[in-house]
Design an enzyme around this catalytic site. Structure first.
Site, PDB file in Angstrom:
ATOM      1  N   GLN A   1      -5.219  -1.591   9.273  1.00 21.65           N
ATOM      2  CA  GLN A   1      -5.093  -2.921   8.677  1.00 21.65           C
ATOM      3  C   GLN A   1      -5.674  -3.989   9.606  1.00 21.65           C
ATOM      4  O   GLN A   1      -5.354  -4.024  10.792  1.00 21.65           O
ATOM      5  CB  GLN A   1      -3.605  -3.196   8.370  1.00 21.65           C
TER       6      GLN A   1
ATOM      7  N   LYS B   1       0.839  -1.211   0.000  1.00 21.48           N
ATOM      8  CA  LYS B   1       0.000   0.000   0.000  1.00 21.48           C
ATOM      9  C   LYS B   1       0.871   1.258   0.000  1.00 21.48           C
ATOM     10  O   LYS B   1       0.599   2.211  -0.736  1.00 21.48           O
ATOM     11  CB  LYS B   1      -0.953  -0.012   1.205  1.00 21.48           C
TER      12      LYS B   1
ATOM     13  N   ASP C   1     -11.599   2.439   3.397  1.00 20.82           N
ATOM     14  CA  ASP C   1     -11.952   1.023   3.282  1.00 20.82           C
ATOM     15  C   ASP C   1     -13.458   0.848   3.049  1.00 20.82           C
ATOM     16  O   ASP C   1     -13.904  -0.237   2.679  1.00 20.82           O
ATOM     17  CB  ASP C   1     -11.610   0.282   4.589  1.00 20.82           C
TER      18      ASP C   1
HETATM   19  N1  L34 Z   1      -8.414  -2.532   6.783  1.00 17.24           N
HETATM   20  N2  L34 Z   1      -7.623  -4.621   6.247  1.00 17.24           N
HETATM   21  C1  L34 Z   1      -8.122  -3.448   5.848  1.00 17.24           C
HETATM   22  N3  L34 Z   1      -8.334  -3.151   4.537  1.00 17.24           N
HETATM   23  C2  L34 Z   1      -8.041  -4.056   3.585  1.00 17.24           C
HETATM   24  O1  L34 Z   1      -8.300  -3.779   2.301  1.00 17.24           O
HETATM   25  C3  L34 Z   1      -7.485  -5.274   3.958  1.00 17.24           C
HETATM   26  N4  L34 Z   1      -7.097  -6.236   3.041  1.00 17.24           N
HETATM   27  C4  L34 Z   1      -7.289  -7.646   3.353  1.00 17.24           C
HETATM   28  C5  L34 Z   1      -6.672  -7.882   4.737  1.00 17.24           C
HETATM   29  N5  L34 Z   1      -6.893  -6.801   5.676  1.00 17.24           N
HETATM   30  C6  L34 Z   1      -7.319  -5.558   5.313  1.00 17.24           C
HETATM   31  C7  L34 Z   1      -6.021  -6.105   2.221  1.00 17.24           C
HETATM   32  O2  L34 Z   1      -5.446  -5.042   2.038  1.00 17.24           O
HETATM   33  C8  L34 Z   1      -6.537  -8.323   2.246  1.00 17.24           C
HETATM   34  N6  L34 Z   1      -5.707  -7.276   1.653  1.00 17.24           N
HETATM   35  C9  L34 Z   1      -4.702  -7.498   0.693  1.00 17.24           C
HETATM   36  C10 L34 Z   1      -3.986  -6.468   0.107  1.00 17.24           C
HETATM   37  C11 L34 Z   1      -2.982  -6.713  -0.815  1.00 17.24           C
HETATM   38  C12 L34 Z   1      -2.675  -7.979  -1.178  1.00 17.24           C
HETATM   39  C13 L34 Z   1      -3.381  -9.019  -0.619  1.00 17.24           C
HETATM   40  C14 L34 Z   1      -4.394  -8.769   0.302  1.00 17.24           C
HETATM   41  C15 L34 Z   1      -1.556  -8.225  -2.135  1.00 17.24           C
HETATM   42  O3  L34 Z   1      -0.776  -7.350  -2.392  1.00 17.24           O
HETATM   43  N7  L34 Z   1      -1.444  -9.451  -2.675  1.00 17.24           N
HETATM   44  C16 L34 Z   1      -0.418  -9.847  -3.608  1.00 17.24           C
HETATM   45  C17 L34 Z   1       0.545 -10.854  -3.005  1.00 17.24           C
HETATM   46  C18 L34 Z   1       1.077 -10.501  -1.677  1.00 17.24           C
HETATM   47  C19 L34 Z   1       2.019 -11.554  -1.112  1.00 17.24           C
HETATM   48  O4  L34 Z   1       3.082 -11.741  -1.723  1.00 17.24           O
HETATM   49  O5  L34 Z   1       1.698 -12.152  -0.068  1.00 17.24           O
HETATM   50  C20 L34 Z   1      -1.086 -10.542  -4.792  1.00 17.24           C
HETATM   51  O6  L34 Z   1      -0.486 -10.521  -5.862  1.00 17.24           O
HETATM   52  O7  L34 Z   1      -2.173 -11.091  -4.598  1.00 17.24           O
END
Ligand code: L34
Length: 283
Positions: free
Chosen positions: A96, A52, A119
């Site tokens: 988060q 982020k 959010d």
């Molecule tokens: N308050 N909490 C709040 N807002 C959110 O919108 C979230 N979420 C979820 C968990 N808690 C939260 C996220 O940001 C899930 N989430 C989230 C954000 C980004 C990624 C995954 C989940 C992400 O960048 N995923 C990458 C891989 C990351 C890795 O290497 O582990 C992807 O390519 O899917």
């Protein structure tokens, strides 16, 4: 073989759009500002928060991280939120999740000023989504909609099935599909005939939180399959709620994990922060 909808590509396009608008705001003296609160040291949350912050830098936002120790008290956390609510240079506040057990997520969500709630978790924003008058769309469902739109896929009149009924993904996801005139079914752990219901879906969204839960026998030939899950498989490798290898052969479109919905969640957060900055400054 399904066409893969790349979250990396679609999110890059969203961020490019946000970046351009950010430049226009800056010309008017406004720098969009996002505050991200992270409590404790959950390694997955750390990765997401880092992503982020990186996205903020890419689009030209000011971002501030507040990393609090796991033993932070509720009062300490709430007073930080109240302080951020008052700050003129911060337009978006995100805490988060999940939080350590002793902290009440609900209280934190209620304390964030609705106009800075990027959010869209505050009840007032949730209510606005219900009636279709939103300032912010919840990031993950909005990201899924953006992926559907990027391929020009029509939702109107389609059978849409959402597996999962969380407040964060399942419920708002169903609402966004409904707003686009989909015929929406929400499935959950008590659903009978899950396989039959899923296999009639033209658009299937998996938000269950179980690795490789959706298998090819649950998917209609040519369906659009969107995978919200982020799990680790038996080898510790990142995987979604969909058994990609088998479903890919049957679906018309599919989103990968990683590189699918995750990056879209972050791109939509950038979009919401921009919207918040515009609304709060009247620019
Ligand atoms: N308050 N909490 C709040 N807002 C959110 O919108 C979230 N979420 C979820 C968990 N808690 C939260 C996220 O940001 C899930 N989430 C989230 C954000 C980004 C990624 C995954 C989940 C992400 O960048 N995923 C990458 C891989 C990351 C890795 O290497 O582990 C992807 O390519 O899917």
């Amino acid at each position: 073989m399904a066409k893969i909808i790349s979250g990396k590509e679609v999110s890059a396009a969203v961020k490019a759009r946000v970046r351009e608008e950010c430049e226009q705001l800056k010309a008017q003296g406004v720098v969009p500002g996002l505050a991200v609160i992270i409590v404790g040291d959950d390694p997955a949350s750390r990765v997401y928060v880092n992503n982020k912050k990186k996205a903020c830098a890419e689009v030209g936002f000011h971002s501030e991280e507040f990393a609090l120790p796991a033993e932070t008290t509720e009062e300490e956390l709430l007073s930080l939120v109240r302080e951020l609510n008052e700050r003129k240079d911060i337009h978006g506040i995100l805490c988060q999740l999940p939080l350590p057990k002793h902290l009440d997520e609900k209280k934190v969500i209620h304390t964030i000023a609705p106009e800075k709630d990027v959010d869209a978790f505050h009840p007032s924003n949730v209510g606005q989504i219900m009636i279709g008058e939103y300032r912010f769309l919840p990031c993950t469902p909005a990201g899924v909609m953006e992926m559907i739109k990027s391929e020009g896929i029509e939702v109107s009149g389609k059978n849409c099935v959402v597996i999962g009924r969380s407040n964060i993904v399942g419920k708002p996801m169903a609402m966004l599909l409904l707003h686009e005139n989909g015929t929406v079914t929400i499935c959950h752990s008590r659903t009978k005939n899950l396989k039959e219901i899923c296999s009639q879906a033209d658009i299937l969204v998996a938000a269950v939180g179980k690795p490789k839960f959706v298998t090819a026998d649950m998917v209609k030939e040519g369906a659009v399959v969107l995978d919200v899950g982020i799990n680790r498989d038996e080898n510790g490798k990142l995987c979604g709620d969909v058994d990609f290898a088998s479903v890919e052969k049957k679906a018309g479109y599919i989103t990968p994990v990683p590189g699918g919905v995750g990056p879209m969640t972050i791109a939509m957060l950038m979009q919401n922060t921009l919207t918040a900055a515009k609304l709060l400054t009247g620019c």
